[in-house]
Scaffold this motif. Sequence first.
Motif, PDB file in Angstrom:
ATOM      1  N   ASN A 101       0.808  -1.219   0.000  1.00 18.38           N
ATOM      2  CA  ASN A 101       0.000   0.000   0.000  1.00 18.38           C
ATOM      3  C   ASN A 101       0.840   1.267   0.000  1.00 18.38           C
ATOM      4  OD1 ASN A 101       0.925  -0.581   2.609  1.00 18.38           O
ATOM      5  ND2 ASN A 101      -0.724   0.576   3.573  1.00 18.38           N
ATOM      6  N   VAL A 102       2.147   1.132   0.139  1.00 16.69           N
ATOM      7  CA  VAL A 102       3.039   2.290   0.091  1.00 16.69           C
ATOM      8  C   VAL A 102       3.494   2.510  -1.353  1.00 16.69           C
ATOM      9  CG1 VAL A 102       5.249   3.261   0.836  1.00 16.69           C
ATOM     10  CG2 VAL A 102       3.848   1.955   2.453  1.00 16.69           C
ATOM     11  N   GLN A 103       3.279   3.716  -1.842  1.00 17.37           N
ATOM     12  CA  GLN A 103       3.652   4.052  -3.206  1.00 17.37           C
ATOM     13  C   GLN A 103       5.059   4.637  -3.248  1.00 17.37           C
ATOM     14  OE1 GLN A 103       1.480   3.140  -5.729  1.00 17.37           O
ATOM     15  NE2 GLN A 103       0.440   2.268  -3.937  1.00 17.37           N
ATOM     16  N   VAL A 104       5.695   4.547  -4.410  1.00 15.93           N
ATOM     17  CA  VAL A 104       7.034   5.100  -4.620  1.00 15.93           C
ATOM     18  C   VAL A 104       6.967   6.086  -5.773  1.00 15.93           C
ATOM     19  CG1 VAL A 104       9.470   4.598  -5.059  1.00 15.93           C
ATOM     20  CG2 VAL A 104       8.036   2.893  -3.893  1.00 15.93           C
ATOM     21  N   GLU A 105       7.521   7.268  -5.556  1.00 15.75           N
ATOM     22  CA  GLU A 105       7.507   8.258  -6.627  1.00 15.75           C
ATOM     23  C   GLU A 105       8.772   9.104  -6.572  1.00 15.75           C
ATOM     24  OE1 GLU A 105       5.042  12.008  -4.716  1.00 15.75           O
ATOM     25  OE2 GLU A 105       3.877  10.420  -5.688  1.00 15.75           O
ATOM     26  N   LEU A 106       9.018   9.815  -7.658  1.00 19.21           N
ATOM     27  CA  LEU A 106      10.182  10.692  -7.750  1.00 19.21           C
ATOM     28  C   LEU A 106       9.910  12.037  -7.091  1.00 19.21           C
ATOM     29  CD1 LEU A 106      11.326  10.095 -11.446  1.00 19.21           C
ATOM     30  CD2 LEU A 106      12.620   9.507  -9.400  1.00 19.21           C
ATOM     31  N   THR A 107      10.980  12.662  -6.588  1.00 20.37           N
ATOM     32  CA  THR A 107      10.894  14.009  -6.056  1.00 20.37           C
ATOM     33  C   THR A 107      12.093  14.795  -6.550  1.00 20.37           C
ATOM     34  OG1 THR A 107      10.553  15.314  -4.042  1.00 20.37           O
ATOM     35  CG2 THR A 107      12.186  13.550  -3.924  1.00 20.37           C
ATOM     36  N   LYS A 108      12.021  16.104  -6.487  1.00 19.81           N
ATOM     37  CA  LYS A 108      13.109  16.947  -6.967  1.00 19.81           C
ATOM     38  C   LYS A 108      14.187  17.101  -5.890  1.00 19.81           C
ATOM     39  CE  LYS A 108      10.113  19.670 -10.037  1.00 19.81           C
ATOM     40  NZ  LYS A 108       9.620  21.033 -10.363  1.00 19.81           N
ATOM     41  N   GLY A 109      15.358  17.552  -6.327  1.00 22.82           N
ATOM     42  CA  GLY A 109      16.434  17.841  -5.388  1.00 22.82           C
ATOM     43  C   GLY A 109      17.451  16.717  -5.283  1.00 22.82           C
ATOM     44  N   LYS A 110      18.544  17.034  -4.593  1.00 26.08           N
ATOM     45  CA  LYS A 110      19.601  16.054  -4.377  1.00 26.08           C
ATOM     46  C   LYS A 110      19.525  15.547  -2.942  1.00 26.08           C
ATOM     47  CE  LYS A 110      24.589  15.294  -4.782  1.00 26.08           C
ATOM     48  NZ  LYS A 110      25.891  15.901  -5.144  1.00 26.08           N
ATOM     49  N   LEU A 111      19.505  14.225  -2.806  1.00 27.15           N
ATOM     50  CA  LEU A 111      19.405  13.572  -1.496  1.00 27.15           C
ATOM     51  C   LEU A 111      18.209  14.115  -0.705  1.00 27.15           C
ATOM     52  CD1 LEU A 111      23.176  13.348  -0.430  1.00 27.15           C
ATOM     53  CD2 LEU A 111      21.723  11.573  -1.436  1.00 27.15           C
ATOM     54  N   SER A 112      17.109  14.309  -1.407  1.00 29.34           N
ATOM     55  CA  SER A 112      15.871  14.786  -0.783  1.00 29.34           C
ATOM     56  C   SER A 112      14.925  13.625  -0.488  1.00 29.34           C
ATOM     57  CB  SER A 112      15.176  15.794  -1.701  1.00 29.34           C
ATOM     58  OG  SER A 112      14.997  15.254  -2.998  1.00 29.34           O
ATOM     59  N   ASP A 113      15.471  12.424  -0.457  1.00 31.03           N
ATOM     60  CA  ASP A 113      14.686  11.207  -0.258  1.00 31.03           C
ATOM     61  C   ASP A 113      14.008  11.212   1.111  1.00 31.03           C
ATOM     62  OD1 ASP A 113      16.124   9.616  -2.663  1.00 31.03           O
ATOM     63  OD2 ASP A 113      17.615  10.661  -1.453  1.00 31.03           O
ATOM     64  N   HIS A 114      12.756  10.794   1.146  1.00 23.88           N
ATOM     65  CA  HIS A 114      12.038  10.736   2.418  1.00 23.88           C
ATOM     66  C   HIS A 114      10.783   9.888   2.285  1.00 23.88           C
ATOM     67  CE1 HIS A 114      10.033  13.999   0.217  1.00 23.88           C
ATOM     68  NE2 HIS A 114       8.947  13.713   0.936  1.00 23.88           N
ATOM     69  N   TYR A 115      10.291   9.440   3.438  1.00 24.24           N
ATOM     70  CA  TYR A 115       9.009   8.740   3.494  1.00 24.24           C
ATOM     71  C   TYR A 115       7.999   9.663   4.139  1.00 24.24           C
ATOM     72  CZ  TYR A 115       5.291   5.687   5.159  1.00 24.24           C
ATOM     73  OH  TYR A 115       4.057   5.145   5.421  1.00 24.24           O
ATOM     74  N   ASP A 116       6.851   9.833   3.494  1.00 25.56           N
ATOM     75  CA  ASP A 116       5.794  10.701   4.003  1.00 25.56           C
ATOM     76  C   ASP A 116       4.693   9.829   4.610  1.00 25.56           C
ATOM     77  OD1 ASP A 116       3.768  12.489   4.499  1.00 25.56           O
ATOM     78  OD2 ASP A 116       4.017  13.589   2.621  1.00 25.56           O
ATOM     79  N   PRO A 117       4.636   9.753   5.941  1.00 25.94           N
ATOM     80  CA  PRO A 117       3.637   8.890   6.587  1.00 25.94           C
ATOM     81  C   PRO A 117       2.205   9.376   6.417  1.00 25.94           C
ATOM     82  CG  PRO A 117       4.772  10.212   8.233  1.00 25.94           C
ATOM     83  CD  PRO A 117       5.478  10.443   6.930  1.00 25.94           C
TER      84      PRO A 117
END
Length: 237
Positions: free
Chosen positions: A59-75
Amino acid sequence: MLGGWGLYLALIVPPLLLMLYAQWKVSSTFGKYSKVANDRNMTGLQVARWLLDQNNLQNVQVELTKGKLSDHYDPRVKILRLSPDVANKASVASMGIVAHEVGHAVQHAQAYAPMQIRSALAPVASVGSNFGFILIFIGILLAGGGAAFGLNLAWLGVALFGVAVLFTFVTLPVEFDASSRARSMLRSTGLASVSEASGASAVLSAAALTYVAALLAAVGQLLYWVLLLTGGGGGRR
């Protein structure tokens, strides 16, 4: 005894230097292992989906985001967002960062207590980090001008900033636990070889240092304002 700017610099400069070192360490370590391809030739996006499925988090989706090393999980919306350098590269560094963010998704699914506390503190912490300094500054000016409520306003700013510091403190176990889960996942699933797991761990350790530096800087700032308002920093007589 240090006072005024001397005290401020003594409390802030060491954590700031540690922060600069941590940022350099993250950049250099990520740069090193982003050039090392993983044996499975899996991009960050593929690793994310595979690890999420392994943890029954379809149920957790994966998508791209902008920026460098801006990776995160949004609960809030159960989305794992990956930066282009992580999502599109089949590197050892990508494996480590993705596993860390999946660790956050697992924390959320398991109602990991420190993560719940951090989420509860987030709204007030955001206000405190953005407006705490403003209230402190205005309060000190008003108190200096003879306004009786100026000091109370300054203390309100300190209290709000204190919540932001508490948020930073609670962030440590959340981030350390996510990295621990990441290392465990990479080993237990067989996704990473011994050398790959070591490289991914190095990236995670470098990132952890930034959270330690951020906490020390926040505590130093809070301590300075408390000392200033109580007369220990040479600001009040």
